[in-house]
Enzyme design. Structure first.
Site, PDB file in Angstrom:
ATOM      1  N   CYS A   1      56.104  12.333 -12.557  1.00  0.00           N
ATOM      2  CA  CYS A   1      54.986  13.027 -13.286  1.00  0.00           C
ATOM      3  C   CYS A   1      53.324  13.516 -13.741  1.00  0.00           C
ATOM      4  O   CYS A   1      53.228  14.460 -13.826  1.00  0.00           O
ATOM      5  CB  CYS A   1      55.973  14.214 -14.450  1.00  0.00           C
ATOM      6  SG  CYS A   1      55.899  13.266 -15.900  1.00  0.00           S
TER       7      CYS A   1
ATOM      8  N   GLU B   1      59.683  20.044 -19.752  1.00  0.00           N
ATOM      9  CA  GLU B   1      58.873  18.434 -19.107  1.00  0.00           C
ATOM     10  C   GLU B   1      58.923  18.506 -17.837  1.00  0.00           C
ATOM     11  O   GLU B   1      59.465  18.384 -17.338  1.00  0.00           O
ATOM     12  CB  GLU B   1      58.757  17.575 -19.452  1.00  0.00           C
ATOM     13  CG  GLU B   1      59.392  17.219 -21.017  1.00  0.00           C
ATOM     14  CD  GLU B   1      57.812  17.308 -22.219  1.00  0.00           C
ATOM     15  OE1 GLU B   1      57.006  16.919 -21.420  1.00  0.00           O
ATOM     16  OE2 GLU B   1      58.093  18.014 -23.191  1.00  0.00           O
TER      17      GLU B   1
END
Length: 500
Positions: A269, A233
């Site tokens: 993110c 991720e």
């Protein structure tokens, strides 16, 4: 150098070597012990999984003040962000897993064909085994526990390695998981590069990593040694495209601010990384951003308690370097204030920075937001698609044709139209990247699947065995087998009757 000094250095070297050997042995012993417990079937039962999930829920319910305090110590996070974006979302993930776990674990029937008749088939979800979760510092509870929920739900034993850059959160995670979860199946290893490196040298059945692409490459290289599957991720530069037909002042700008500065001050993110809009519309976007940022964070945003601080000096200096670059420093149209001692940078908006500048070449991961202007909005596709695929892409428009083209043309981990970041909260959507923004996905059922092997099982009857599959072969057997493989009953009868 005196003999005494040489002897002293020798002792230090020997002790260092012993410590290193102990650490390597400790990592190896940890994996060996957990694998033995997994092989004994400790984690496979439904009741064990439910018990652990319920204990995670107790952690969220009983220790929220401690979690909020740790997040404030590490990042200066506002209580609202900590309680909602970390604890509340975790609570929802646990409750969903508890509600749907039986269905997730249940074998699912699969269709059979004439080739295998008479037979039945099913798909069985089985745990992968011993898994390693390496989490990030920016949402240290959410990004640690959420994958662990998936790993436990799927019946694995798990080692969690929290980020050393959020030490208060790491310490609290280690304390709470040791206190509440089954130590024969769930462990926490604190530490920094040395500990992570030692863990990566072990053989795992899955590695789940959240962080940046540089470390992601290191993780993948280590995993390749043992052919260990990975979920990465990562992140990237998530664009925001603004059409001129949007409700700019009320909705669009507020939602961009919420996804940028309202999510750990840009240290997320999926945070909007840069804005794309037309030259004509950019002044209106800037004016609206200035007005709403002032409304949210006041005339002195550096003193606002509603934004997180930068995590450490290294990241502060990295962001400062982006701002101080020669062709960038004069592009600031709002903000730009910095306080290195307090690790604070105010919400900052820039206009038309060079596309080859640091701020447009690297993921920003902070409170800086460049605006890139275009002659027409169609040019946005060229800008976005010329860069590595982002973790998220955002579009604000009322134009249905543009929505359709954007979702079809732009490749990203996820796309949100007329908002930012909210797809992260929806467990019915897989969350993950594509290309350099990540490998694999999770959340909800997708987390369970990320830590499961889908095992194919076929039950064949002893009845109905046919000689056509065995030698000696003939043209008639060839014809029958071809029609059976193609599941064509009509052609099969024709062959049997000699009509084909």
């Amino acid at each position: 150098m005196s003999k005494l000094e040489e002897a002293f250095i020798s002792v230090i070297v020997d002790r260092s070597a012993m410590a290193k050997i102990f650490q390597m042995a400790d990592a190896s012993n940890l994996v060996t012990e957990l694998r033995r417990n997994f092989d004994a079937g400790v984690t496979r039962g439904y009741e064990w999984r439910v018990t652990q999930l319920k204990k995670l829920l107790v952690i969220c319910d009983k220790h929220e003040p401690e979690i909020v305090s740790a997040l404030h110590d590490d990042l200066g996070k506002p209580e609202l962000e900590s309680s909602v974006y970390e604890v509340a979302l975790l609570r929802n993930s646990i409750k969903l897993a508890l509600k749907q776990l039986k269905d997730w674990m249940a074998p699912h029937k699969a269709k059979t064909s004439l080739t295998t008749f008479p037979a039945s088939a099913k798909i069985v979800s089985e745990p992968l085994g011993v898994v390693l979760v390496i989490s990030a510092w920016n949402f240290p509870f959410m990004l640690s526990i959420d994958p662990v929920i998936g790993a436990i739900s799927a019946g694995n034993v798990v080692v969690l390695k929290p980020s050393e850059l959020a030490p208060a959160s790491s310490s609290l995670l280690a304390k709470l998981l040791k206190q509440y979860l089954d130590p024969s199946a769930v462990r926490v290893v604190e530490g920094a590069v040395t500990e992570t490196t030692l863990l990566l040298e072990q053989k795992w059945d899955k590695i789940f990593y959240t962080g940046n692409s540089r470390i992601g490459r290191i993780i993948m290289t280590a995993a390749a040694k043992h052919l260990t599957p990975v979920s990465l991720e990562l992140g990237g530069k998530s664009p925001v495209v603004i059409d001129s037909d949007t409700n700019l002042k009320v909705i669009t700008v507020r939602r961009i601010i919420s996804g940028k500065w309202g999510c750990n001050n840009g240290q997320a993110c999926i945070s909007p990384d840069y804005i794309l809009t037309t030259k004509e519309y950019a002044p209106k976007v800037i004016d609206a951003l200035k007005k709403e940022l002032e409304a949210f964070y006041g005339n002195n945003p550096m003193g606002s308690k509603d934004t997180s601080r930068i995590v450490n000096l290294n990241h502060f200096d990295r962001l400062s370097k982006m701002l101080e670059e020669k062709e960038v420093s004069n592009k600031i149209v709002y903000g730009g204030q910095k306080n290195r001692e307090n690790l604070k940078i105010s919400p900052t908006v820039l206009l038309d920075v060079p596309l080859d500048s640091l701020i447009m070449s690297e993921e920003i991961f902070g409170p800086l937001l460049p605006i890139v202007t275009l002659n027409n909005l169609e040019e946005c596709f060229g800008v976005i698609n010329s860069r590595p695929k982002p973790l998220a892409a955002y579009l604000f428009t009322k134009n249905h044709k543009l929505k359709k083209k954007f979702t079809k043309t732009v490749s990203a981990g996820g796309i949100v139209v007329n908002d930012t970041a909210v797809h992260f909260t929806l467990p019915t959507l897989p969350f993950g990247g594509v290309g350099e923004s990540g490998i694999g996905s999770y959340h909800g059922k997708f987390s369970f699947d990320a830590f499961s092997h889908k095992k194919s099982v076929l039950f064949k009857s002893f009845l109905g065995d046919s000689a056509i599959r065995y030698p000696p072969y003939s043209r008639r057997k060839l014809g029958l087998l071809k029609t059976l493989v193609n599941s064509n009953l009509v052609d099969t009868f024709k062959v049997l009757l000699g009509l084909s």
